[in-house]
Design a protein around this motif. Sequence first.
Motif, short mmCIF file in Angstrom:
data_model
loop_
_atom_site.label_atom_id
_atom_site.label_comp_id
_atom_site.label_asym_id
_atom_site.label_seq_id
_atom_site.Cartn_x
_atom_site.Cartn_y
_atom_site.Cartn_z
N LEU A 37 -3.71 -13.74 10.58
CA LEU A 37 -2.90 -14.94 10.38
C LEU A 37 -2.07 -15.30 11.60
O LEU A 37 -1.78 -16.47 11.83
N ALA A 38 -1.70 -14.31 12.41
CA ALA A 38 -0.95 -14.59 13.64
C ALA A 38 -1.80 -15.37 14.64
O ALA A 38 -1.26 -16.08 15.49
N GLU A 39 -3.12 -15.26 14.53
CA GLU A 39 -4.00 -16.05 15.39
C GLU A 39 -3.98 -17.53 15.00
O GLU A 39 -4.11 -18.39 15.85
N VAL A 40 -3.79 -17.79 13.71
CA VAL A 40 -3.84 -19.15 13.19
C VAL A 40 -2.46 -19.81 13.23
O VAL A 40 -2.34 -20.98 13.56
N SER A 41 -1.44 -19.04 12.90
CA SER A 41 -0.08 -19.58 12.81
C SER A 41 0.92 -18.59 13.42
O SER A 41 1.65 -17.90 12.71
N PRO A 42 0.94 -18.50 14.76
CA PRO A 42 1.77 -17.49 15.42
C PRO A 42 3.26 -17.60 15.13
O PRO A 42 3.93 -16.57 14.96
N ALA A 43 3.79 -18.78 15.04
CA ALA A 43 5.23 -18.92 14.81
C ALA A 43 5.65 -18.29 13.49
O ALA A 43 6.73 -17.71 13.38
N ALA A 78 5.93 -9.08 19.60
CA ALA A 78 7.30 -9.59 19.79
C ALA A 78 7.41 -10.41 21.07
O ALA A 78 8.07 -11.45 21.10
N ARG A 79 6.75 -9.97 22.13
CA ARG A 79 6.77 -10.72 23.39
C ARG A 79 6.14 -12.10 23.24
O ARG A 79 6.52 -13.04 23.92
N ARG A 80 5.12 -12.19 22.37
CA ARG A 80 4.40 -13.46 22.17
C ARG A 80 5.17 -14.45 21.31
O ARG A 80 4.80 -15.62 21.23
N MET A 81 6.23 -14.00 20.64
CA MET A 81 7.01 -14.90 19.80
C MET A 81 7.72 -15.94 20.65
O MET A 81 8.02 -15.71 21.81
N GLU A 82 8.00 -17.07 20.02
CA GLU A 82 8.76 -18.11 20.68
C GLU A 82 10.16 -17.58 21.00
O GLU A 82 10.74 -16.88 20.17
N PRO A 83 10.69 -17.89 22.18
CA PRO A 83 12.03 -17.42 22.52
C PRO A 83 13.11 -17.85 21.51
O PRO A 83 14.09 -17.15 21.33
N ALA A 84 12.91 -18.97 20.84
CA ALA A 84 13.89 -19.45 19.87
C ALA A 84 13.81 -18.73 18.52
O ALA A 84 14.69 -18.91 17.68
N GLU A 85 12.78 -17.91 18.32
CA GLU A 85 12.64 -17.17 17.06
C GLU A 85 13.83 -16.23 16.90
O GLU A 85 14.06 -15.37 17.75
N PRO A 86 14.60 -16.36 15.82
CA PRO A 86 15.81 -15.55 15.65
C PRO A 86 15.57 -14.04 15.61
O PRO A 86 16.43 -13.27 16.04
N ARG A 88 13.19 -12.40 17.24
CA ARG A 88 12.46 -11.94 18.42
C ARG A 88 13.18 -10.81 19.16
O ARG A 88 12.60 -9.77 19.44
N ALA A 89 14.43 -11.02 19.49
CA ALA A 89 15.17 -10.04 20.30
C ALA A 89 15.26 -8.69 19.58
O ALA A 89 15.03 -7.64 20.20
N ALA A 90 15.59 -8.71 18.31
CA ALA A 90 15.74 -7.46 17.57
C ALA A 90 14.40 -6.73 17.43
O ALA A 90 14.33 -5.50 17.60
N LEU A 91 13.35 -7.47 17.14
CA LEU A 91 12.03 -6.85 17.01
C LEU A 91 11.54 -6.29 18.34
O LEU A 91 11.00 -5.18 18.39
N LEU A 92 11.76 -7.04 19.41
CA LEU A 92 11.35 -6.56 20.73
C LEU A 92 12.13 -5.30 21.09
O LEU A 92 11.57 -4.32 21.58
N ARG A 93 13.43 -5.31 20.83
CA ARG A 93 14.26 -4.14 21.13
C ARG A 93 13.78 -2.92 20.35
O ARG A 93 13.60 -1.84 20.92
N LYS A 94 13.54 -3.07 19.06
CA LYS A 94 13.07 -1.95 18.24
C LYS A 94 11.72 -1.43 18.72
O LYS A 94 11.49 -0.23 18.78
N ALA A 95 10.82 -2.35 19.05
CA ALA A 95 9.49 -1.95 19.50
C ALA A 95 9.56 -1.23 20.85
O ALA A 95 8.89 -0.21 21.04
N LEU A 96 10.37 -1.74 21.75
CA LEU A 96 10.50 -1.08 23.06
C LEU A 96 11.17 0.29 22.93
O LEU A 96 10.77 1.24 23.62
#
Length: 130
Positions: A37-43, A78-86, A88-96
């Motif tokens: 589904l992320a391929e079809v509707s990434p946001a 997480a890197r592929r998410m839109e920068p405006a996605e609320p 994004r930062a938390a998910l990227l931080r947790k994943a890293l």
Amino acid sequence: MNHSESVDQNAVLRARTLLLGSGTINIHEAVDAYRLLAEVSPAVYLPRLAQALLEFGTADPRNPETRLTVVTEAAAAARRMEPAEPRRAALLRKALEACEQELTVLGRTEQARSVSEELARAVRGEEGSR
């Protein structure tokens, strides 16, 4: 032709039905559905994919190589998410953080250091956007 047109629409329908169904699904099924589904509707589905991958990568006591593969995919989502996605930062931080931990366990200190540097940049960017 855009990418969503090349995705099997029957598979998309099955994935949505699986996620919306009243039955319980396991994390493997959820991750597979969110990948499609992320391929079809990434946001909409990239945040859900990243979260599911983090749950999958940190909940199951598999070997560190497998956990690293899963949390690395979570970071990529997480890197592929839109920068405006609320989220994004938390998910990227947790994943890293999870990537850094697994790399350290595996003795890959140079790679862990590189991830640590990206994590520091992500945290600085998160603090700068507040």
